[in-house]
Enzyme design. Sequence first.
Site, PDB file in Angstrom:
ATOM      1  N   CYS A 252       0.872  -1.162   0.000  1.00 42.45           N
ATOM      2  CA  CYS A 252       0.000   0.000   0.000  1.00 42.45           C
ATOM      3  C   CYS A 252       0.915   1.219   0.000  1.00 42.45           C
ATOM      4  O   CYS A 252       2.111   1.081   0.170  1.00 42.45           O
ATOM      5  CB  CYS A 252      -0.859   0.080   1.268  1.00 42.45           C
ATOM      6  SG  CYS A 252      -1.921  -1.338   1.534  1.00 42.45           S
TER       7      CYS A 252
ATOM      8  N   ARG B  30       1.539   1.463  -5.968  1.00 42.35           N
ATOM      9  CA  ARG B  30       1.604   0.563  -4.817  1.00 42.35           C
ATOM     10  C   ARG B  30       0.237  -0.015  -4.451  1.00 42.35           C
ATOM     11  O   ARG B  30       0.143  -0.867  -3.561  1.00 42.35           O
ATOM     12  CB  ARG B  30       2.178   1.294  -3.602  1.00 42.35           C
ATOM     13  CG  ARG B  30       3.549   1.910  -3.844  1.00 42.35           C
ATOM     14  CD  ARG B  30       4.068   2.573  -2.591  1.00 42.35           C
ATOM     15  NE  ARG B  30       4.263   1.602  -1.526  1.00 42.35           N
ATOM     16  CZ  ARG B  30       5.366   0.899  -1.364  1.00 42.35           C
ATOM     17  NH1 ARG B  30       6.371   1.055  -2.186  1.00 42.35           N
ATOM     18  NH2 ARG B  30       5.468   0.025  -0.381  1.00 42.35           N
TER      19      ARG B  30
ATOM     20  N   TRP C 275      -3.888  -1.523  -1.311  1.00 39.96           N
ATOM     21  CA  TRP C 275      -3.843  -2.781  -2.068  1.00 39.96           C
ATOM     22  C   TRP C 275      -4.303  -3.833  -1.062  1.00 39.96           C
ATOM     23  O   TRP C 275      -3.572  -4.192  -0.151  1.00 39.96           O
ATOM     24  CB  TRP C 275      -2.426  -3.052  -2.551  1.00 39.96           C
ATOM     25  CG  TRP C 275      -2.277  -4.366  -3.248  1.00 39.96           C
ATOM     26  CD1 TRP C 275      -1.889  -5.545  -2.677  1.00 39.96           C
ATOM     27  CD2 TRP C 275      -2.494  -4.649  -4.625  1.00 39.96           C
ATOM     28  NE1 TRP C 275      -1.865  -6.533  -3.629  1.00 39.96           N
ATOM     29  CE2 TRP C 275      -2.226  -6.020  -4.826  1.00 39.96           C
ATOM     30  CE3 TRP C 275      -2.894  -3.867  -5.707  1.00 39.96           C
ATOM     31  CZ2 TRP C 275      -2.349  -6.624  -6.078  1.00 39.96           C
ATOM     32  CZ3 TRP C 275      -3.005  -4.477  -6.944  1.00 39.96           C
ATOM     33  CH2 TRP C 275      -2.738  -5.845  -7.119  1.00 39.96           C
TER      34      TRP C 275
ATOM     35  N   ASN D 140       0.907   0.417   5.994  1.00 35.88           N
ATOM     36  CA  ASN D 140       1.278  -0.449   4.880  1.00 35.88           C
ATOM     37  C   ASN D 140       1.995  -1.644   5.484  1.00 35.88           C
ATOM     38  O   ASN D 140       2.948  -1.469   6.239  1.00 35.88           O
ATOM     39  CB  ASN D 140       2.199   0.327   3.919  1.00 35.88           C
ATOM     40  CG  ASN D 140       2.888  -0.588   2.928  1.00 35.88           C
ATOM     41  OD1 ASN D 140       2.334  -1.597   2.517  1.00 35.88           O
ATOM     42  ND2 ASN D 140       4.097  -0.233   2.540  1.00 35.88           N
ATOM     43  N   GLY D 141       1.520  -2.851   5.179  1.00 42.39           N
ATOM     44  CA  GLY D 141       2.152  -4.045   5.731  1.00 42.39           C
ATOM     45  C   GLY D 141       1.090  -5.005   6.220  1.00 42.39           C
ATOM     46  O   GLY D 141      -0.092  -4.851   5.907  1.00 42.39           O
TER      47      GLY D 141
ATOM     48  N   GLU E 146       4.735 -20.337 -22.658  1.00 38.92           N
ATOM     49  CA  GLU E 146       4.936 -19.126 -21.868  1.00 38.92           C
ATOM     50  C   GLU E 146       6.288 -18.494 -22.219  1.00 38.92           C
ATOM     51  O   GLU E 146       6.401 -17.268 -22.330  1.00 38.92           O
ATOM     52  CB  GLU E 146       4.817 -19.462 -20.371  1.00 38.92           C
ATOM     53  CG  GLU E 146       5.095 -18.329 -19.410  1.00 38.92           C
ATOM     54  CD  GLU E 146       4.215 -17.096 -19.612  1.00 38.92           C
ATOM     55  OE1 GLU E 146       3.229 -17.164 -20.365  1.00 38.92           O
ATOM     56  OE2 GLU E 146       4.545 -16.055 -19.019  1.00 38.92           O
TER      57      GLU E 146
ATOM     58  N   LYS F 126       6.814 -14.677 -23.817  1.00 41.39           N
ATOM     59  CA  LYS F 126       7.669 -13.653 -23.210  1.00 41.39           C
ATOM     60  C   LYS F 126       8.613 -13.068 -24.242  1.00 41.39           C
ATOM     61  O   LYS F 126       8.792 -11.865 -24.332  1.00 41.39           O
ATOM     62  CB  LYS F 126       8.495 -14.235 -22.043  1.00 41.39           C
ATOM     63  CG  LYS F 126       7.726 -14.552 -20.788  1.00 41.39           C
ATOM     64  CD  LYS F 126       7.335 -13.341 -19.979  1.00 41.39           C
ATOM     65  CE  LYS F 126       5.922 -12.941 -20.140  1.00 41.39           C
ATOM     66  NZ  LYS F 126       4.806 -13.561 -19.789  1.00 41.39           N
TER      67      LYS F 126
ATOM     68  N   GLU G  97       6.713 -10.861 -26.753  1.00 45.99           N
ATOM     69  CA  GLU G  97       6.110  -9.606 -26.310  1.00 45.99           C
ATOM     70  C   GLU G  97       7.112  -8.547 -25.894  1.00 45.99           C
ATOM     71  O   GLU G  97       6.821  -7.370 -26.004  1.00 45.99           O
ATOM     72  CB  GLU G  97       5.039  -9.831 -25.229  1.00 45.99           C
ATOM     73  CG  GLU G  97       5.530 -10.380 -23.918  1.00 45.99           C
ATOM     74  CD  GLU G  97       4.385 -10.667 -22.939  1.00 45.99           C
ATOM     75  OE1 GLU G  97       3.282 -10.167 -23.151  1.00 45.99           O
ATOM     76  OE2 GLU G  97       4.623 -11.389 -21.970  1.00 45.99           O
TER      77      GLU G  97
ATOM     78  N   HIS H  94       5.597 -32.741 -37.897  1.00 41.13           N
ATOM     79  CA  HIS H  94       4.377 -32.644 -38.703  1.00 41.13           C
ATOM     80  C   HIS H  94       4.273 -31.279 -39.367  1.00 41.13           C
ATOM     81  O   HIS H  94       3.177 -30.851 -39.700  1.00 41.13           O
ATOM     82  CB  HIS H  94       3.146 -32.919 -37.843  1.00 41.13           C
ATOM     83  CG  HIS H  94       3.120 -34.321 -37.322  1.00 41.13           C
ATOM     84  ND1 HIS H  94       2.692 -35.393 -38.068  1.00 41.13           N
ATOM     85  CD2 HIS H  94       3.521 -34.823 -36.128  1.00 41.13           C
ATOM     86  CE1 HIS H  94       2.819 -36.499 -37.340  1.00 41.13           C
ATOM     87  NE2 HIS H  94       3.317 -36.177 -36.174  1.00 41.13           N
TER      88      HIS H  94
ATOM     89  N   LYS I  72      -1.153  -3.533 -19.790  1.00 41.37           N
ATOM     90  CA  LYS I  72      -1.106  -4.508 -18.704  1.00 41.37           C
ATOM     91  C   LYS I  72      -2.433  -5.240 -18.547  1.00 41.37           C
ATOM     92  O   LYS I  72      -2.486  -6.440 -18.403  1.00 41.37           O
ATOM     93  CB  LYS I  72      -0.725  -3.798 -17.402  1.00 41.37           C
ATOM     94  CG  LYS I  72      -0.633  -4.705 -16.192  1.00 41.37           C
ATOM     95  CD  LYS I  72       0.638  -5.535 -16.211  1.00 41.37           C
ATOM     96  CE  LYS I  72       0.657  -6.592 -15.133  1.00 41.37           C
ATOM     97  NZ  LYS I  72       1.615  -7.662 -15.445  1.00 41.37           N
TER      98      LYS I  72
END
Lengths: 409, 610
Positions: free
Chosen positions: B2, B31, B78, B104-105, B483, B487, B490, B506, B605
């Site tokens: 946060c 954050r 958050w 925060n925490g 994956e 990466k 992108e 094939h 994103k």
Amino acid sequence: MSLRSRIKAVVLAGGKGERLQPLTTHTPKPLIRIVGKALVDYVLEGLTTLPLEEVIVIVSDRKVGNYIVEKWSSKLLLTVAYQRKPGIEGAMLTAREYLGKGESFVLAYGDIVVDKEAYLRTYETYLSKGSNGVIMLSPKIDVESYGIAYVSEERISKVEEKPIPQRAKSTLAVAGIFILPYDIFEYLETDMSFTESLNTLASTKTLTYYMWSKWWVDIGYPWDILEANKNILSELKGSYISDKAHVSSKAIVEGKVYIDDGAEVDHNTIIKGPVYIGKNSFVGAGAFVRKFASIEEEVIVGAYSEVKNSSIQPNVTISSFSFIGDSIVGSNTTIGPRTITLNIIPSGVKVSRLHPLKVKDKVVSKLGAIIGCNCYIGASSVLYAGSVVESNTRLKPFSIVETNLSKYA
Amino acid sequence: MCGIVGLACLPGRIVNPARAVRKSLEKLEYRGYDSVGIAVIFNGKIIIKKGRGKIHEVHSKFNFDGTPGNTVIGHTRWATHGAPSDANAHPHSDCLGTIAIVHNGIIKNFDELKKALIKKGHVFHSDTDTEVVSHLVEDFIRKGLKPYEAFKEAIKKVKGSYAIALITAYEPDKIFFAKKDSPLIIGLGDGFNFLASDIPAFLEYTRRIIVLRDNEIGYITPTNVVIENIVTEEKVNVQSRVRIVNWTPEMAAKAGYPHFMLKEIHEQPRALNETLLGLGPEINRAAELILKADRVFIAAAGTSYHAGLVFEYYLAKLPGIMSHAFISSEYSKYSKIADSNDLLVAISQSGETIDTLMALRLFKENGAKVISISNVIDSAIPRESDLTVYTRAGPEIGVAATKTFTTQVLVELVLALKIAELEGTLLPSEYNEKLSTLTKIPKVVEEVILKNEALALQLANTLSYKNNIYYLGRGLGVPIAKEGALKLKEIAYIHAEAYPAGESKHGPIALVEKDFPVLFVVLDDENKESIVGNIMEMKARNAYTIGLLTYGNDEIAEKLDFTFTLPRQEYFISPITYTPILQLIAYYTAVKRGYDPDKPRNLAKTVTVE
């Protein structure tokens, strides 16, 4: 509230450069030339990005001290001090006398070549992390030739000097840029090594790191010079030909080149960049200078000779019809006409940090000759891949020098 | 994660302190951004304005800028304990409304503290861990302690991680603070002082800073700073700690790394650990729902789809359940198929991916149950799901998903094991044994990264000159290969394709010529021998062969041109342990090619348009 907005930096530019022999017999390591600059210039240039109060350069050779004062005293507030005891520990303890008690400081090794942004980023990390110290790290595969750091939870947990590759569990090399607290001197005082002192710091204080992800070269072995040349030349943004240089209208210049003041490029010469041609150098008619050749100042490349991926130190003469590839030639050496360097190292010869390449389905290590300073190589000599010619050697014409890299094993 | 801010200011020194705090919070939005709030002291009283939503949304509702007062704290959240809601938004107060706190925490022992305080008659207004601190301080003040002493006693009782700023109406010009394991920085001004989670928050006002260290506690006033160590009780020499910053604000957030992506790759051990610790009874409930369903579908997009393929594999191989993973945007294909006995697993890091949300709605309309896997508490997809299992990777800023993929897979693995245990495929003892393997994963990932980082950089030097690459694997290696290829595409903009290795002959192999790079994901599973055959057929065409394999496979390593090695492990954890290497390869190749891996062209994103 009184503040210290500035910090002092210590540059370690002493030491003998033994692994760089025979190139360092007449030229101290910090003054070895790389693409038109002395090695130590790269470090000092990097430090200009920081808000520095003073730079303390520790040297062990007067030539180095004089060079730095002459070139840098107008740009940095300099103190040049002579190292009294050997080793990094000796150099650090010399530096301590010039630092205020309790002051944190920037420490830079004098033999690394990296984009100057690296200095700034490491310092920023120090400012924003609030840790006692920061070490810049760079991933390197040849762990046995570096100090290696272990990291966990954004902290450095341990540093290991030149670990055995099979046992090393990290590939993050300690990359020669640090912000360190004054406490390090307390540990060095008790005869701890620099590595032990860093480990003590890591276990008693907070040491964090900055992870540098672009290229970084520590100039330890002769071929590291080629690596640095290649990286710097690859990043040439465009071509530059000095107004004071003379390039024949019949020369062909392709790719990116940097041709410095007073250089002369003769008729029918082909230059295929990226290439550097230093001050007052002369490239004779019909010569072929290929990519990653760095020809430093006052060099003569004779007619019809070819030079590629090589470092030609100042005041070298390469006579006509020679081939110099993947080689390093020390200052003041003369190479007789029709001298040939071979450049594929026989399999089974292994030296530190030389990267094998895949050439036509075979994996090979490419390296030409390493020729010292003040040599005379007789005409029509053949230098095998990985041959080493000690400084002040005079070779008769038609000499053959065999591979001999055992001193770098 | 946060973000918190505090500002203590002499009247008039900063024209609109509440506005300054609001702008500081905007700088900390990376954050956390699910709810926001501020508290001020005005005329001896505390005023709190807070609510759920992004800063500009809550600001347009309450007008933060119009709040009077010269002592202000603020928070952008958050969610970890308690869903995002108006009540759970910070600042929190005590019973009397004389205290306000931002935090925060995570306070680990909040449950026991809360129970004890409730017994004493305290009334709580939120589900957060934070609120216990304000009631604790209130409690000590009632016992006759001065505010700072009460704050210190309260902090001594708290376990966990925290950066806290607290104000009380009793001493209106002070902001009390404490720090452990979460960042907190003081910004020193002339007639004002700031507190914030990160430097950019106050850079507009001052560049003189003190970075607080763990266990430090104290307070700021407009003209003074007091810091001491709560453990040793030593006073800190404030002047010796002042530093001056002179750089571009963006750097501070990713301090230590050139890019968020590299930071997030390195954060994986921690993210995995926190995800594992954060799992609770929802795993059991999810497992039961999956067992009850006739058919299981899995919908996801991008990297999450690869996690979906991993889940499909886990379900097939661990409990032996048939499922079907599909790419969310293709949801309309299932309009006649979905029915009320089905179950959909929707996987989305952000919880806002529109395609996945559409797939979810289609299945819900047909009466199916929905389980989601997400990293953002109470986002759109979790809100519309019957049940959500959360990854606890923390905010991911790099556009290329890294830590959210490996944490998604970890959640899926725990879930598949649970199902296998409930179903009887795994004995309870086997289940427990496998679970204990999982606790070792963070350490293994850390080791894998440290050991292979330089190799990835080395390989990037070669790959950066290539135009094409194949990623091949078999079984569980296929989604890993996919994956890895994604990466590279992108962020390094190199054409990369992934196939089951057996499929290459094939068709795809037709493209392979001398020095064409082919990367093999070699797992310690039943497919190892077959994949060696695939390596040989690529070698026969002079391909440049790269392999990821575990120690002890020297015969295979000898056949490859370039190898990455990992510790021996149970093959089913390999999507978590192998993928970080593929992330590093993509990262270093992008950097070598001169691209910014954090800002790939044409990509966002979170994709919230169809």
